[in-house]
Design an enzyme around this catalytic site. Structure first.
Site, PDB file in Angstrom:
ATOM      1  N   ASP A  67       1.125  -1.063  -0.010  1.00  0.00           N
ATOM      2  CA  ASP A  67      -0.121   0.094   0.018  1.00  0.00           C
ATOM      3  C   ASP A  67       1.094   1.241   0.121  1.00  0.00           C
ATOM      4  O   ASP A  67       1.679   1.526   0.981  1.00  0.00           O
ATOM      5  CB  ASP A  67      -0.933   0.149   1.276  1.00  0.00           C
ATOM      6  CG  ASP A  67      -1.907  -1.050   1.229  1.00  0.00           C
ATOM      7  OD1 ASP A  67      -2.154  -1.592   0.102  1.00  0.00           O
ATOM      8  OD2 ASP A  67      -2.419  -1.199   2.249  1.00  0.00           O
ATOM      9  N   ASP A  84     -14.061  -4.601  -2.791  1.00  0.00           N
ATOM     10  CA  ASP A  84     -13.976  -4.550  -1.497  1.00  0.00           C
ATOM     11  C   ASP A  84     -15.493  -5.054  -0.766  1.00  0.00           C
ATOM     12  O   ASP A  84     -16.461  -4.453  -1.092  1.00  0.00           O
ATOM     13  CB  ASP A  84     -13.622  -3.049  -0.606  1.00  0.00           C
ATOM     14  CG  ASP A  84     -12.361  -2.710  -1.020  1.00  0.00           C
ATOM     15  OD1 ASP A  84     -11.513  -3.470  -1.417  1.00  0.00           O
ATOM     16  OD2 ASP A  84     -12.209  -1.370  -1.349  1.00  0.00           O
TER      17      ASP A  84
END
Lengths: 253, 215
Positions: free
Chosen positions: A12, A131
């Site tokens: 990330d 997600d």
């Protein structure tokens, strides 16, 4: 012997650094992306995924030189996601050295963009990231904007629709599990993987090496993605592969 | 001045990975990513990559006037086809029901639409994506330093069925054996992506930059 199940470390990236949070908040610095990519390549990572989680759009392009630097010396597939809004964003990332581009929020807002990008660059480079969160009714629902916005979409139906529009792969993250180290949401992973003909990458919740093996054996995932267990040196990619092999899973050593 | 290696650019896919990997294994070589027939035909060796759909690739080649250029290069110098660049060498593809370049006999077929299973009864997805074993059928200079059965990175939904079994240089199981590399005179072509296959892939590309085009 045949196709190996893949282990994919996820980086990330925020403002040029690798970070890791819990449930997408509370970010902690994990280091320089190029250095980390090099280490994972040496340890035998099968692919690398970079998610640009930079909130501010003026810092968004910081990811491009990072991808260029990694692509010049790491010769395994690179996936980049985060803030991909139009077909031209896909082109820029591919030109920087990405092999696949992951599309999340934009796929929900404008599903045609997935079809256009797949038609233009080929399904092999279009990953749709989903997600998923268990909603109040106990159903798996698609969320966007880093897990803040509910869409009302059913995860399995949505994943199937993305396959039909030309996605080459699904990156499935359980928001309930992300950063918790309690293991993948196996029922969710299995439901999506069994419903599709394209590969599914399980993500969200890995805390132990057994979780990775469970993702493949019980979750029917084609690849497993993890971040913090690798970033902070708890386990190496090689140890993870040995553990999966001991569980009867085919891996690339 | 003629370049050492020309990577044929016909507007399809990401050629940066291929050129970067070639520069990595041959730092002294000049590598050009090009659509210029002159540069391609005077280069020491030629790489023919490709991703996407075969119909689009053939159309782009045609539009840029490169069909004869590719055929000439494939007939005259060390020539490496990668992925679609392997499939296009053959006569016909099921993908879009299109004709290929017809340089080699054979056709391109899709993995079966019905679910496939391996010998452990695990479901096999399409595209065939990830690291699979490459079993060398015959010795070839391109396999120097590469273990038989080494894993390479694949991503494809179609595969080549060679019209002449003597073309097959390597095969892979998914779940049935399919041709993942072919060799014919100065032509070598692979279904997998050496530029994304870490050490094994770099070794293969390193072999290509020194190969003189003989078996």
């Amino acid at each position: 012997m045949g196709l190996a199940k893949r282990i994919i470390p996820c980086l990330d990236v925020n403002a040029g650094r690798v970070v890791k949070g819990v449930n997408f908040v509370d970010l902690r610095d994990a280091g320089d992306p190029v250095e980390i990519a090099r280490r994972y390549d040496r340890e035998g990572a099968d692919e690398l995924t970079f998610l640009d989680i930079t909130a501010s759009s003026d810092q968004r392009d910081l990811i491009l030189p990072i991808i260029e630097a990694v692509a010049s010396e790491v010769f395994i597939p690179l996936t980049v996601g985060g803030g991909v809004r139009e077909v031209n964003d896909v082109r820029r990332l591919l030109n920087a050295g990405a092999d696949k581009v992951s599309i999340n929020t934009t796929a929900v807002n404008n599903p045609q963009m997935v079809a256009d990008a797949a038609a233009r660059f080929g399904s092999q480079c279009i990953v749709v990231a989903i997600d998923a969160k268990t909603n109040a009714d106990g159903r798996w629902e698609v969320f966007t904007h880093g897990g803040r916005t509910a869409t009302g979409l059913d995860v399995v139906e949505w994943a199937f629709k993305m396959q039909e529009l030309g996605a080459g792969e699904i990156l499935l993250t359980s928001m309930d599990r992300d950063g918790t180290k309690s293991g993948f949401n196996l029922a969710l992973t299995r439901a999506v993987s069994d419903a599709l003909n394209i590969p599914v990458i399980a993500s969200g919740g890995v805390g132990t090496l057994q979780h990775l093996a469970d993702g493949v054996i019980q979750g029917h995932a084609d690849a497993v993605l993890a971040a913090s267990i690798f970033h902070f040196g708890e386990y190496s990619i090689h140890e993870a592969k040995l553990h999966m092999m001991q569980n009867g899973i085919e891996v690339r050593l | 001045m003629a370049v050492d290696i020309a990577v044929i650019d016909y507007g399809m896919g990401n050629l940066r990975s291929v050129s970067k990997a070639l520069e990595h294994v041959a730092p002294a070589a000049s590598v050009a990513v090009t659509a210029d027939p002159e540069v391609i035909l005077t280069a020491g060796r030629v790489v023919f990559p490709g991703v996407g759909a075969m119909g689009d690739c053939m159309a782009e080649l045609d539009q840029r006037g490169l069909i004869d250029v590719v055929k000439q290069a494939a007939a005259s110098k060390p020539f490496l086809g990668i992925c679609l660049g392997m499939q296009m060498l053959f006569e016909h593809s099921e993908e879009g029901d299109v004709a290929g370049l017809g340089i080699l006999p054979g056709r391109v077929l899709r993995f079966p639409a019905e679910a496939m299973f391996d010998n452990r009864n695990e479901r096999l997805k399409v595209p065939h994506m990830g690291w699979n074993e490459v079993h060398q059928a015959v010795p070839h200079p391109m396999w120097n330093g590469i273990t038989d059965g080494a894993r390479f990175y694949f991503v494809h939904s179609y595969y080549v069925e060679a019209g002449n079994p003597e073309l097959v240089s390597a095969f892979t199981l998914y779940p049935f054996p399919f041709t993942c590399a072919v060799a014919h005179n100065n032509i070598f072509a692979v279904q997998f992506h050496p530029e994304k296959s870490q050490a094994a892939g770099l070794t293969l590309l390193g072999n290509f930059v020194t190969w003189e085009g003989n078996v």
